[in-house]
Write a protein that holds these residues in place. Structure first.
Motif, PDB file in Angstrom:
ATOM      1  N   ASP A  53       0.833  -1.216   0.000  1.00 20.85           N
ATOM      2  CA  ASP A  53       0.000   0.000   0.000  1.00 20.85           C
ATOM      3  C   ASP A  53       0.864   1.262   0.000  1.00 20.85           C
ATOM      4  N   ALA A  69      -4.438  -5.657   0.079  1.00 21.95           N
ATOM      5  CA  ALA A  69      -3.391  -4.632  -0.046  1.00 21.95           C
ATOM      6  C   ALA A  69      -2.779  -4.664  -1.443  1.00 21.95           C
ATOM      7  N   GLU A  70      -2.280  -3.506  -1.876  1.00 22.47           N
ATOM      8  CA  GLU A  70      -1.547  -3.473  -3.131  1.00 22.47           C
ATOM      9  C   GLU A  70      -0.099  -3.889  -2.841  1.00 22.47           C
TER      10      GLU A  70
END
Lengths: 80, 752
Positions: A53, A69-70
């Protein structure tokens, strides 16, 4: 979860810019990535930075990967 | 164990104040011990012989006459530093750079070294060494080195990062690419597209203190190294690996440091000094001359950059791309890659593509220099942003505000940003009085922003409570900018004691666990996190000791305002115990009191800055004077604001020198023409205005006090801000750094 790879790592991972991996933390992510794509092992040895993130982690392999989450893998950075 | 680095939002008592630094008195009175100020009994003088050729095969080296000279105790060549790198190409490059093995790859490359009883003998011995060279064609220019017919520096270099793998070697060691979207489609949407090409010349970090060390290798396999470095643990590791020593048996002590800025993150003469000592059987001191520093150590890359940006009439950027070609010296590095990652990091772009090329040339090995590669990339990108804004009739600062990255923006290097500070720095610059101040004749103003990653790393810190209640703080990150003061403030804050009661020192490699270097703006960020952790551990011990003194359960003892306090009405007769009270009883309550911390400090958070610069250009001479300069940057939390301001001012000052004067000048023979401060001109105090600073404090959520690194970002915007200011003052775009008087005059002549 979807893990995005920077260009050189993607090339070592069979050209995949994104891979699907289920992992609870960075350590498990790296282990599974190396199992799936042995070509990335030298990159892991040299050091891969993990953006979770947007926050970049270089060495905390125990850092959890939250659901949704990225996750973006980046080259390990040098500084002055 | 269990340390929580999350931001706590606490109210500070010590952090944020401005006490005098503990190392200040010694430094201003000449008593501080730098690299060259240390001596060992019986030490010899080491000197290094360097190649006068930019590119040459070493046919033979005859050291016999030098070895026969009275007073010479050792002569070494690459044969005395055998290859122990076990296929580690990065380590091999370090070895080859310390002492050329088969080819001299740049003017100044070390080829042999001597240790003698005095300097005159050592220098005489160098003159007696006969090196037979086969001179090879050389190349120092980045664009020429990329051409197919350029002299080849390493026949084993096949460009990495391209498919299929090239069939022929070249000087392009690696290609990297970053970005997202479709730039062709984005440019097609644009109302205006601007393409420009830029060059920046190679500059040196310009640290005042040359590299210096004293090495002693003992017959039992132990060794000591006193050295000026940004990272003594890293130096220990690299030197031990190169020399074949057990890591734990090499004790490295860092001296005070007269500047490093990335240039002292690399070993240069240290393995040579150790090899000399090993062969001579005596300690050896090696101190590089200024000429050696320039010829043989750490410059940044020379670059050649193309930038293309497309924009709609309303100011929205539709696409951006850049090709970045960076010199690496003769060994591959990550330099163009870092430029490619940082170039557009300030902006919210749907379509962006950057490509970096690492190019080998016959120049010294490129070393990190303060936010490495970002300043050159920012110079090119910000110059285009400024020109493009003017083309569409927008204020350049407003144009940047409109296109600035924000939380949720997909960064040009890949990830999506969390909360970031570029917007606040641009808004603060817009509101700053500097922006509305009138300009005089021949004056121009430039604004530019910049980005750097920042990082943390492995960190180990000890707190020891002395019997009188004062505190020793031992850290393993070298203090390059006042961190001993900052870390003392942090220890005082967490323990609840006075700053004056904390004494911070930098421990040697035998006194602490491994620490990464002071680089990446990590020193105060990382070691403050470890100091907080160590202080919390010490507090836990002191609560336990207080409980024993009172004979009550530890759960009934809290730590407040530097005292152990017993909780509850039933303990109302127990007066709080100070650190000194508890320390005085330590022998009877369990012995010495300490708090240790070993951790990986991660989550440093990215960093942004915006700079405003006014210059005055003399149209007769082409000379430029910086008349006003303002730095706006986010510090997260400024632990010691004076030293944060010092970092901001220092980055700007270095950027001013780089932008206006500093440049490696090579002759047609590939030899460096200006290896000294007379001909390589760094700014002195009289060249600079008082650099104003504005510290923004947007807390870092990943640090207990909200701290971010501040050391590097301040050098990212200056090249661009000054170039834009000069362009505005002179009425002609300056696309080549440094903007020295001859270059400005040439540009003015071309315009006329």
């Amino acid at each position: 979860m979807e893990v995005q790879l920077w260009g050189a790592l993607a090339a070592a991972a069979g050209g995949h810019q994104t891979v699907e991996i289920v992992a609870k933390d960075i350590r498990e992510l790296f282990r599974k990535l190396a199992e799936q794509f042995p070509g990335v092992e030298p990159f892991i040895e040299q050091g891969i930075a993990v953006s979770i993130d947007g926050t970049i982690y270089r060495d905390t392999w125990s850092q959890p990967l939250p659901e949704g989450a990225e996750i973006f893998l980046l080259p390990r950075l040098a500084g002055g | 164990m269990g340390f929580d680095p999350s931001y706590t939002g606490r109210q500070f008592k010590s952090v944020g104040t401005r006490p005098l630094r503990p190392d200040g008195f010694d430094k201003v009175t000449g008593r501080a011990r730098y690299g060259a100020d240390y001596n060992m009994a019986g030490q010899l003088v080491g000197r290094i012989l360097r190649s006068p050729h930019a590119h040459a095969r070493i046919v033979s080296i005859d050291t016999s006459k030098a070895e026969a000279l009275k007073g010479v105790k050792a002569v070494i060549t690459a044969a005395d530093l055998p290859d122990l790198t076990k296929g580690n190409s990065g380590l091999f490059d370090i070895l080859d750079n310390c002492m050329a093995r088969t080819k001299a790859l740049y003017d100044g490359h070390a080829v042999a070294a001597v240790a003698a009883t005095d300097a005159a003998t050592a220098e005489a011995a160098l003159a007696l060494i006969t090196v037979t060279y086969e001179i090879l064609p050389h190349v120092t220019d980045v664009d020429v080195a990329m051409q197919a017919d350029a002299p080849l520096i390493n026949a084993n270099t096949f460009t990495k990062g391209v498919k299929p793998k090239p069939e022929t070697p070249s000087n392009v060691a690696s290609r990297s690419q970053f970005g997202h979207g479709d730039v062709d489609a984005g440019f097609a949407e644009a109302d205006f597209v601007l393409e420009r090409s830029f060059k920046t010349e190679q500059s040196h970090q310009g640290y005042i203190e040359p590299h210096a060390c004293v090495a002693k290798v003992n017959h039992d396999g132990t060794a000591e190294l006193w050295v000026c470095t940004q990272g003594h643990f890293v130096f220990r590791q690299q030197c031990a690996e190169l020399l074949g020593l057990d890591v734990s048996k090499l004790r490295v002590t860092s001296s005070e440091i007269g500047g490093g800025f990335g240039g002292k993150t690399h070993v240069w003469a240290e393995p040579v000094a150790l090899a000399l000592s090993r062969k001579a059987g005596w300690p050896v001191k090696v101190v590089l001359s200024r000429e050696e520093v320039f010829r043989g150590s750490g410059p940044t890359s020379a670059t050649s950059i193309d930038v293309k940006v497309g924009v709609k009439k309303d100011g929205t950027i539709t696409a951006a791309s850049a090709d970045l070609r960076f010199t690496c010296g003769p060994y591959v590095g990550p330099w163009a890659m870092l430029g490619a990652m940082t170039a557009f990091a300030c902006y919210d772009l749907k379509n962006v593509k950057t490509v970096g090329y690492e190019v080998l040339v016959n120049r010294p090995k490129t070393a990190a220099y303060r936010a490495p590669s970002a300043p050159m990339a920012a110079f090119a990108v910000e110059s285009v942003m400024d020109e493009l804004a003017k083309q569409i009739g927008m204020d350049p600062l407003q144009f940047r505000i409109q296109n600035a990255a924000k939380e949720g923006t997909k960064a040009s290097y890949g990830p999506v940003y969390g909360p970031i500070g570029i917007g606040p720095t641009l808004q603060a610059a817009k509101a700053h009085a500097h922006m509305s101040a009138p300009l005089g004749k021949n004056q121009g103003r430039g604004v530019a922003c910049g980005f750097w990653f920042n990082f943390g790393g492995q960190t180990c810190t000890d707190i020891n409570i002395a019997p009188d209640g004062t505190v020793s703080l031992t850290v393993g990150t070298v203090d390059v900018g006042g961190s001993r003061a900052s870390l003392s403030l942090v220890a005082a804050e967490e323990l609840g004691i006075a700053y004056e009661n904390v004494n911070a020192v930098i421990g040697d490699t035998s006194s602490l666990g491994y620490n990464d270097m002071t680089d990446g703006s990590r020193g105060t960020f990382s070691s403050s996190m470890a100091t907080i952790s160590a202080a919390r551990n010490a507090i836990a011990v002191m609560r336990g000791r207080a409980a024993k003194m009172w004979d009550i359960p530890v759960e009934e003892v809290v730590w407040e305002d530097g005292h152990a306090k017993a909780l509850g009405e039933k303990h109302s007769n127990l007066s709080p115990l100070s650190v000194a009270d508890i320390a005085a009883k330590a022998p009877k309550t369990g012995g010495p009191i300490a708090g240790h911390s070993e951790l990986v400090a991660d989550g440093a958070g990215v960093s942004f800055a915006t700079h405003i610069c006014d210059v005055e250009v003399d149209p007769e001479t082409g000379g430029t004077r910086v008349v006003r300069y303002t730095v706006v940057q986010d510090a997260g939390k400024a632990v010691h604001p004076t030293y944060v301001e010092g970092q901001y001012q220092g980055g700007a000052a270095q950027g001013i020198g780089w932008a206006l004067n500093e440049e490696y000048v090579y002759g047609a023979d590939g030899r460096l023409q200006n290896p000294g401060y007379l001909d390589y001109r760094v700014p002195v105090a009289s060249d600079l205005p008082m650099i104003a600073t504005q510290i923004l404090e947007i807390p870092n959520p990943n640090h207990p006090y909200g701290v971010r690194g501040v050391g590097e970002t301040s050098i990212v915007p200056p090249l661009a801000a000054i170039a834009i200011a000069v362009s505005n003052a002179a009425g002609v775009r300056m696309n080549h750094i440094p903007m020295s008087p001859p270059r400005i005059l040439a540009a003015l002549d071309a315009k006329a």
